[in-house]
Design a protein around this motif. Structure first.
Motif, PDB file in Angstrom:
ATOM      1  N   ALA A 131       0.824  -1.209   0.000  1.00  0.00           N
ATOM      2  CA  ALA A 131       0.000   0.000   0.000  1.00  0.00           C
ATOM      3  C   ALA A 131       0.858   1.260   0.000  1.00  0.00           C
ATOM      4  O   ALA A 131       0.476   2.289  -0.571  1.00  0.00           O
ATOM      5  CB  ALA A 131      -0.929  -0.004   1.218  1.00  0.00           C
ATOM      6  N   ARG A 132       2.022   1.188   0.622  1.00  0.00           N
ATOM      7  CA  ARG A 132       2.868   2.369   0.775  1.00  0.00           C
ATOM      8  C   ARG A 132       3.701   2.677  -0.467  1.00  0.00           C
ATOM      9  O   ARG A 132       3.908   3.857  -0.810  1.00  0.00           O
ATOM     10  CB  ARG A 132       3.796   2.183   1.976  1.00  0.00           C
ATOM     11  CG  ARG A 132       4.718   3.364   2.209  1.00  0.00           C
ATOM     12  CD  ARG A 132       5.295   3.362   3.598  1.00  0.00           C
ATOM     13  NE  ARG A 132       6.061   4.571   3.837  1.00  0.00           N
ATOM     14  CZ  ARG A 132       6.165   5.193   5.001  1.00  0.00           C
ATOM     15  NH1 ARG A 132       5.540   4.713   6.066  1.00  0.00           N
ATOM     16  NH2 ARG A 132       6.893   6.275   5.148  1.00  0.00           N
ATOM     17  N   GLY A 134       4.621   2.314  -4.546  1.00  0.00           N
ATOM     18  CA  GLY A 134       4.174   1.994  -5.894  1.00  0.00           C
ATOM     19  C   GLY A 134       4.998   0.918  -6.568  1.00  0.00           C
ATOM     20  O   GLY A 134       4.483   0.122  -7.360  1.00  0.00           O
ATOM     21  N   GLN A 137       3.703  -2.399  -5.903  1.00  0.00           N
ATOM     22  CA  GLN A 137       2.475  -2.645  -6.656  1.00  0.00           C
ATOM     23  C   GLN A 137       2.788  -3.115  -8.074  1.00  0.00           C
ATOM     24  O   GLN A 137       1.955  -3.754  -8.719  1.00  0.00           O
ATOM     25  CB  GLN A 137       1.626  -1.382  -6.674  1.00  0.00           C
ATOM     26  CG  GLN A 137       1.134  -0.981  -5.282  1.00  0.00           C
ATOM     27  CD  GLN A 137       0.514   0.392  -5.230  1.00  0.00           C
ATOM     28  OE1 GLN A 137      -0.142   0.831  -6.185  1.00  0.00           O
ATOM     29  NE2 GLN A 137       0.706   1.110  -4.121  1.00  0.00           N
ATOM     30  N   TYR A 218      -1.915   4.191   6.133  1.00  0.00           N
ATOM     31  CA  TYR A 218      -2.003   3.011   5.258  1.00  0.00           C
ATOM     32  C   TYR A 218      -3.442   2.762   4.803  1.00  0.00           C
ATOM     33  O   TYR A 218      -3.670   2.334   3.660  1.00  0.00           O
ATOM     34  CB  TYR A 218      -1.459   1.777   5.975  1.00  0.00           C
ATOM     35  CG  TYR A 218       0.029   1.837   6.227  1.00  0.00           C
ATOM     36  CD1 TYR A 218       0.940   1.509   5.219  1.00  0.00           C
ATOM     37  CD2 TYR A 218       0.532   2.236   7.460  1.00  0.00           C
ATOM     38  CE1 TYR A 218       2.304   1.574   5.443  1.00  0.00           C
ATOM     39  CE2 TYR A 218       1.897   2.303   7.695  1.00  0.00           C
ATOM     40  CZ  TYR A 218       2.774   1.974   6.684  1.00  0.00           C
ATOM     41  OH  TYR A 218       4.130   2.053   6.904  1.00  0.00           O
ATOM     42  N   ALA A 221      -4.114   5.051   1.961  1.00  0.00           N
ATOM     43  CA  ALA A 221      -3.345   4.636   0.788  1.00  0.00           C
ATOM     44  C   ALA A 221      -3.935   3.384   0.157  1.00  0.00           C
ATOM     45  O   ALA A 221      -3.914   3.223  -1.079  1.00  0.00           O
ATOM     46  CB  ALA A 221      -1.894   4.391   1.182  1.00  0.00           C
ATOM     47  N   ALA A 222      -4.477   2.483   0.986  1.00  0.00           N
ATOM     48  CA  ALA A 222      -5.029   1.228   0.478  1.00  0.00           C
ATOM     49  C   ALA A 222      -6.185   1.457  -0.483  1.00  0.00           C
ATOM     50  O   ALA A 222      -6.413   0.651  -1.394  1.00  0.00           O
ATOM     51  CB  ALA A 222      -5.484   0.356   1.645  1.00  0.00           C
ATOM     52  N   THR A 225      -4.599   1.851  -3.864  1.00  0.00           N
ATOM     53  CA  THR A 225      -3.556   0.895  -4.206  1.00  0.00           C
ATOM     54  C   THR A 225      -3.975  -0.014  -5.364  1.00  0.00           C
ATOM     55  O   THR A 225      -5.110  -0.493  -5.408  1.00  0.00           O
ATOM     56  CB  THR A 225      -3.213   0.019  -2.981  1.00  0.00           C
ATOM     57  OG1 THR A 225      -2.671   0.859  -1.963  1.00  0.00           O
ATOM     58  CG2 THR A 225      -2.198  -1.054  -3.332  1.00  0.00           C
ATOM     59  N   TRP A 227      -3.633  -3.286  -6.172  1.00  0.00           N
ATOM     60  CA  TRP A 227      -3.233  -4.528  -5.518  1.00  0.00           C
ATOM     61  C   TRP A 227      -2.951  -5.634  -6.527  1.00  0.00           C
ATOM     62  O   TRP A 227      -3.610  -5.723  -7.559  1.00  0.00           O
ATOM     63  CB  TRP A 227      -4.347  -4.999  -4.576  1.00  0.00           C
ATOM     64  CG  TRP A 227      -4.587  -4.117  -3.401  1.00  0.00           C
ATOM     65  CD1 TRP A 227      -5.609  -3.227  -3.234  1.00  0.00           C
ATOM     66  CD2 TRP A 227      -3.789  -4.026  -2.215  1.00  0.00           C
ATOM     67  NE1 TRP A 227      -5.496  -2.585  -2.020  1.00  0.00           N
ATOM     68  CE2 TRP A 227      -4.388  -3.064  -1.371  1.00  0.00           C
ATOM     69  CE3 TRP A 227      -2.625  -4.672  -1.782  1.00  0.00           C
ATOM     70  CZ2 TRP A 227      -3.879  -2.731  -0.125  1.00  0.00           C
ATOM     71  CZ3 TRP A 227      -2.109  -4.347  -0.536  1.00  0.00           C
ATOM     72  CH2 TRP A 227      -2.728  -3.389   0.272  1.00  0.00           C
ATOM     73  N   CYS A 254      -8.760  -3.260   3.134  1.00  0.00           N
ATOM     74  CA  CYS A 254      -7.776  -3.056   2.069  1.00  0.00           C
ATOM     75  C   CYS A 254      -8.422  -2.781   0.714  1.00  0.00           C
ATOM     76  O   CYS A 254      -7.774  -2.244  -0.185  1.00  0.00           O
ATOM     77  CB  CYS A 254      -6.871  -4.280   1.948  1.00  0.00           C
ATOM     78  SG  CYS A 254      -5.735  -4.517   3.326  1.00  0.00           S
TER      79      CYS A 254
END
Length: 303
Positions: A131-132, A134, A137, A218, A221-222, A225, A227, A254
């Motif tokens: 999540a933090r 990129g 990801q 977080y 940010a999630a 994200t 994922w 999340c």
């Protein structure tokens, strides 16, 4: 099993991080490697043994290259935890996971991604890192977790004994007296825990998903994200440390895109209602469920 194990030591601060590499002797393809991370009061041995038992060894016997990480102070990482140890879960997210991820990618220049697999709190730390950052990801191929929950919402006497009293008061008092929590000596875990990580995990279990070091949010940010493919696995017999309801709560928090979820329960056709450790170390789990984990990884393209 026709596999090979070796310990790798990656320089970190004044010591090193231990990385157990488990792989087949012969490879006809180059599958995406798998990185495994243990939870709190634990170490990498929850995934493997010298006698080739455990999920990591099983997957290596099926042709995968597996790396099992010991975070700072745990397992064969050095220095061991002691009075004055101050590194917490923030360093795992911001320093140790990036360091190990880059090391694995460097060892396999033919690939650009690594699968991540976490047990318990290890899955929370891995999800936090994705999540933090990129770049995680982009270079994490999938996230698989066993008994991972961000908060403990279930209410029961066992929760009060284990989490509220045991983790929140007794463990913190012992850590204050000794400078760290020697969980293995108290027979409540596989390895020790630092005061800092103990305090931080308690704050997350009971409160918001915010970095206590720098205030990074977080949970916020999630929501944005990208994922990777995710698979959350829970055990029906896991009453506190990874209660199925709390695992499902983390999935919702999340906001994963089309997450896969499996409940290891008799009502779902399994032989047992597996508990928190049993989903990895029970004598029947290798035959009953590990083949499904291998099938999960087989779906991804290989080089």
């Amino acid at each position: 099993m026709n596999i090979n194990q070796q310990s790798l030591f990656i320089p970190y601060h004044t010591g090193h991080l231990h990385l157990r590499q488990i792989m087949p002797f012969k490879q006809s393809k180059h599958p995406i490697p798998i990185l495994m991370l243990h939870g709190a009061i634990s170490n990498g041995r929850v995934f493997y043994s010298e006698s080739n038992k455990g999920l990591a060894s099983y997957l290596a016997s099926r042709g995968f290259i597996v790396y099992v990480m010991d975070i700072e102070g745990r397992g064969k990482s050095a220095p061991k935890l002691g009075r004055g140890s101050h590194l917490g879960q923030g360093e795992v997210i911001r320093e140790q996971l990036p360091l190990i991820q880059q090391y694995i990618l460097t060892q396999h220049p033919e690939i650009s991604q690594v699968h991540w697999c976490g047990h318990s709190w290890g899955g929370v730390l891995m999800a936090s890192a994705i999540a933090r950052y990129g770049y995680f990801q982009r270079n994490v191929a999938s996230l698989v977790t066993f008994g991972s929950k961000r908060k403990v919402n279930v209410n029961s006497l066992r929760k009060w004994l284990v989490i509220t009293f045991g983790w929140g008061y007794l463990a913190r008092f012992i850590a204050w007296r000794k400078g760290y929590f020697p969980a293995e000596k108290w027979r409540v875990g596989m390895d020790s825990e630092s005061q800092t990580s103990l305090k931080q995990s308690i704050q997350w279990v009971n409160g918001d998903w915010i970095d206590t070091d720098d205030g990074f949010d977080y949970a916020k940010a999630a929501q944005k994200t990208q994922w990777p493919k995710t698979w959350f696995i829970a055990g029906q017999g896991d009453k506190v440390l990874g209660h199925p309801a709390d695992v499902e709560s983390m999935i919702k928090e999340c906001q994963f895109q089309e997450p896969h979820y499996t409940l290891l329960a008799k009502k779902e056709g399994f032989k047992h209602d597996y508990d928190h450790a049993g989903m990895l170390i029970h004598q029947d789990i290798a035959k009953e469920f590990f083949p499904s984990v291998s099938d999960w990884y087989q779906q991804f393209s290989t080089i």
